[in-house]
Design a protein around this motif. Structure first.
Motif, short mmCIF file in Angstrom:
data_model
loop_
_atom_site.label_atom_id
_atom_site.label_comp_id
_atom_site.label_asym_id
_atom_site.label_seq_id
_atom_site.Cartn_x
_atom_site.Cartn_y
_atom_site.Cartn_z
N PRO A 63 6.51 -3.90 12.25
CA PRO A 63 5.24 -3.01 11.55
C PRO A 63 4.03 -2.95 12.45
CG PRO A 63 5.48 -5.30 10.59
CD PRO A 63 6.49 -5.15 11.69
N THR A 64 4.12 -2.45 13.56
CA THR A 64 3.09 -2.22 14.53
C THR A 64 1.90 -1.17 13.72
OG1 THR A 64 4.12 -0.45 15.70
CG2 THR A 64 4.27 -2.44 16.54
N LYS A 65 0.78 -1.00 14.19
CA LYS A 65 -0.04 -0.03 13.71
C LYS A 65 0.21 1.36 13.90
CE LYS A 65 -4.46 -2.75 14.19
NZ LYS A 65 -5.80 -2.73 14.77
N ALA A 66 0.96 1.69 14.90
CA ALA A 66 1.73 2.92 15.19
C ALA A 66 2.92 3.30 14.22
CB ALA A 66 2.33 3.14 16.62
N ASN A 67 3.64 2.36 13.87
CA ASN A 67 4.66 2.56 12.75
C ASN A 67 3.90 2.69 11.64
OD1 ASN A 67 6.92 2.63 14.70
ND2 ASN A 67 7.01 0.38 14.51
N ARG A 68 3.24 1.62 11.19
CA ARG A 68 2.40 1.84 9.81
C ARG A 68 1.49 3.23 9.84
NH1 ARG A 68 0.20 -3.72 11.48
NH2 ARG A 68 -1.87 -3.05 10.67
N ASN A 69 1.21 3.78 10.71
CA ASN A 69 0.46 5.03 10.54
C ASN A 69 1.56 6.11 9.89
OD1 ASN A 69 -1.98 4.04 11.23
ND2 ASN A 69 -1.86 4.56 13.27
N LYS A 70 2.78 6.00 10.13
CA LYS A 70 3.94 6.90 9.59
C LYS A 70 4.09 6.66 8.20
CE LYS A 70 6.18 6.26 14.02
NZ LYS A 70 7.32 5.98 14.80
N LEU A 71 3.47 5.86 7.41
CA LEU A 71 4.08 5.39 6.24
C LEU A 71 2.98 6.21 5.36
CD1 LEU A 71 4.24 1.61 6.22
CD2 LEU A 71 6.20 3.57 6.32
N VAL A 72 3.43 6.86 4.17
CA VAL A 72 2.57 7.43 3.15
C VAL A 72 3.13 6.84 1.85
CG1 VAL A 72 1.80 9.58 1.97
CG2 VAL A 72 2.47 9.57 4.47
N PHE A 73 2.30 6.16 1.01
CA PHE A 73 2.39 5.57 -0.14
C PHE A 73 1.98 6.58 -1.22
CE2 PHE A 73 1.94 1.80 2.88
CZ PHE A 73 3.10 1.32 2.75
N ASN A 74 2.70 6.28 -2.50
CA ASN A 74 2.32 6.99 -3.64
C ASN A 74 2.75 6.25 -4.73
OD1 ASN A 74 5.17 7.76 -3.96
ND2 ASN A 74 4.89 9.26 -2.30
N ARG A 75 2.52 7.09 -5.88
CA ARG A 75 2.95 6.07 -7.14
C ARG A 75 4.54 5.66 -7.63
NH1 ARG A 75 -0.23 9.43 -11.94
NH2 ARG A 75 -2.34 9.37 -11.05
N ASN A 76 5.38 6.51 -6.57
CA ASN A 76 6.84 6.22 -6.67
C ASN A 76 7.40 5.31 -5.77
OD1 ASN A 76 7.20 8.28 -8.65
ND2 ASN A 76 6.96 9.85 -7.13
N ASN A 77 6.48 4.72 -4.67
CA ASN A 77 6.89 3.64 -4.03
C ASN A 77 6.05 2.64 -3.73
OD1 ASN A 77 4.82 4.97 -2.29
ND2 ASN A 77 6.28 5.61 -0.73
N LEU A 78 5.25 2.14 -4.86
CA LEU A 78 4.33 1.15 -4.88
C LEU A 78 5.02 -0.32 -4.23
CD1 LEU A 78 1.50 1.76 -7.75
CD2 LEU A 78 1.41 1.98 -5.24
N MET A 79 6.13 -0.25 -4.79
CA MET A 79 6.92 -1.59 -4.50
C MET A 79 7.07 -1.87 -2.90
SD MET A 79 8.37 -4.36 -5.27
CE MET A 79 8.59 -4.34 -6.96
N TYR A 80 7.06 -0.60 -2.32
CA TYR A 80 6.97 -0.62 -0.99
C TYR A 80 5.79 -1.11 -0.32
CZ TYR A 80 11.64 1.22 0.27
OH TYR A 80 13.22 1.37 0.16
N LYS A 81 4.79 -0.63 -0.78
CA LYS A 81 3.50 -0.88 -0.48
C LYS A 81 3.14 -2.57 -0.43
CE LYS A 81 -1.50 0.31 -1.24
NZ LYS A 81 -2.48 0.95 -1.96
N LEU A 82 3.58 -3.17 -1.54
CA LEU A 82 3.50 -4.51 -1.69
C LEU A 82 4.29 -5.21 -0.49
CD1 LEU A 82 2.86 -7.37 -2.83
CD2 LEU A 82 4.66 -6.75 -4.59
N LEU A 83 5.76 -4.63 -0.28
CA LEU A 83 6.51 -5.40 0.70
C LEU A 83 6.16 -5.30 2.28
CD1 LEU A 83 10.08 -4.69 -0.78
CD2 LEU A 83 8.44 -6.51 -1.19
N ILE A 84 5.67 -4.09 2.32
CA ILE A 84 5.14 -3.54 3.79
C ILE A 84 3.77 -4.51 3.98
CG2 ILE A 84 3.96 -1.82 5.11
CD1 ILE A 84 6.98 -1.41 4.87
N ASN A 85 3.00 -4.53 2.98
CA ASN A 85 1.70 -5.47 3.09
C ASN A 85 2.21 -7.03 3.56
OD1 ASN A 85 -0.95 -4.28 3.04
ND2 ASN A 85 0.27 -3.26 1.36
N ILE A 86 3.41 -7.60 2.87
CA ILE A 86 3.75 -8.83 3.01
C ILE A 86 4.26 -8.88 4.67
CG2 ILE A 86 5.41 -10.50 2.54
CD1 ILE A 86 5.19 -9.62 -0.52
N ALA A 87 5.28 -7.70 4.92
CA ALA A 87 5.63 -7.58 5.97
C ALA A 87 4.68 -7.73 7.35
CB ALA A 87 6.58 -6.28 6.47
#
Length: 369
Positions: free
Chosen positions: A149-173
């Motif tokens: 989860p480098t900054k370059a890879n994180r910049n590719k992520l777009v979060f929305n209401r349908n993937n909020l579980m991913y937002k939690l898990l990515i932040n933990i990652a």
């Protein structure tokens, strides 16, 4: 407030709540069914929450994205890459190089999860039970590459209401990744001190900002973290220019938390600090505890230069593991409160204390007016 072995007098449950506010994932975090009282180590709690969340994704289905693929094919699919087909002599094999979009689970969301599973399994400080669960879950990531989860890879992520579980898990990652270091003796990973001040300062600041943003009535209050512009004396620039080089931008100043009551036209500028000790010894008198003058000057500068049209008040917010306290410096035109927030108590008490703080300031302001 840092400790050895990643243990803290702050209950780990409260640390998790603070992180969820800081990450803006409180809603999805409420669905996490983990007994947080059983953990003394923040990293093992985060790893357990991560495993629990991954389990939910396995049951509900992984995120998918369209990923551009390029392959030699016997049948045309998508667009023919003519130059690639010629340079690779694919036509000699009666094949063509084609580029096409594949709807795949092998996207950056899942790649970061796969990387985190792999690194957690190799970390000597993660408990064996959690590692066993992660090893079982890893079987569902067959065909998914591991990407950090480098900054370059994180910049590719777009979060929305349908993937909020991913937002939690990515932040933990991200937190596990940024706080891991190679154990040269054992060849795996170990964690840095979770409670070091530079890390917890940002968590503490964002926790308070997002707490007020979520819990204060949006019709009455505006909660934000604006820049405070320097008040430049434009009428004197010409005179200074005769001798000196003039710079009208001494640097950006962004506030931590600003709460504005739109109804009463009242602005509260808060600056969050995370230190082992709230107060320091007065000069040549160690029994006299004082707030850092530089902190007071910082908030006073914000108040003096704020362009808000209305009354203003400032506050310095510090964490503590004892009873909360409020001390005010009634400076002319720029009153500043020093508030400590007791994090070693039930979360409901922290919740009420923060909201009562706003009400208390406004009651005094109503009396002054």
């Amino acid at each position: 407030m840092s400790t050895k072995d990643n243990k803290s007098p702050i209950p780990i449950k409260n640390i998790f709540y603070m992180l969820c506010y800081a990450w803006n994932v409180l809603g999805v975090a409420d669905t996490i069914n983990v007994d947080m009282d059983t953990y003394e180590d923040a990293y093992n709690l985060l790893a357990r929450v991560f495993s629990f969340g991954v389990g939910k994704l396995i049951r509900l289905g992984f995120h998918r994205s369209y990923i551009l693929e390029e392959q030699e094919l016997a049948i045309v699919r998508g667009k023919i890459s003519v130059q690639q087909s010629i340079s690779s002599l694919a036509f000699m094999r009666k094949r063509l190089v084609c580029s096409y979009d594949e709807y795949s689970q092998n996207d950056v969301f899942n790649q970061i999860l796969r990387y985190t599973i792999d690194s957690a399994i190799r970390n000597s400080q993660i408990s064996g039970d959690i590692k066993k669960d992660l090893a079982k879950q890893k079987k569902f990531f067959v065909g998914i590459d591991a990407v950090s989860p480098t900054k370059a890879n994180r910049n590719k992520l777009v979060f929305n209401r349908n993937n909020l579980m991913y937002k939690l898990l990515i932040n933990i990652a991200i937190m596990l990744y940024e706080n891991s270091t190679i154990n040269e003796e054992q060849g795996g990973y170990v964690f840095k001190d979770f409670f070091r001040e530079e890390q917890m300062h940002k968590v503490f600041e964002l926790f308070i900002l997002n707490f007020y943003s979520l819990h204060l009535d949006k019709k009455t209050y505006k909660v934000h973290a604006p820049k405070i512009n320097w008040q430049i004396a434009n009428e004197t620039i010409g005179a200074w220019k005769e001798i000196f080089e003039v710079d009208t931008n001494p640097g950006d100043r962004r506030t931590d938390i600003v709460v504005e009551n739109k109804r009463t036209k009242f602005q509260m500028i808060f600056d969050a600090k995370y230190y082992k000790s709230t107060f320091i010894n007065a000069y040549m008198n160690h029994s006299d505890k004082r707030v850092r003058t530089s902190h007071l000057n910082q908030v006073r500068g914000y108040l003096l230069d704020s362009e808000f049209q209305g009354n203003k008040c400032g506050a310095l917010l510090y964490p503590t593991v004892t009873n909360s306290s409020n001390v005010v410096y009634p400076l002319q035109g720029t009153p500043i409160i020093v508030k400590t927030i007791n994090l070693n108590t039930d979360w409901e008490n922290i919740h009420n204390d923060l909201l009562d703080f706003i009400r208390s300031i406004e009651r005094v302001q109503d009396t002054i007016n």
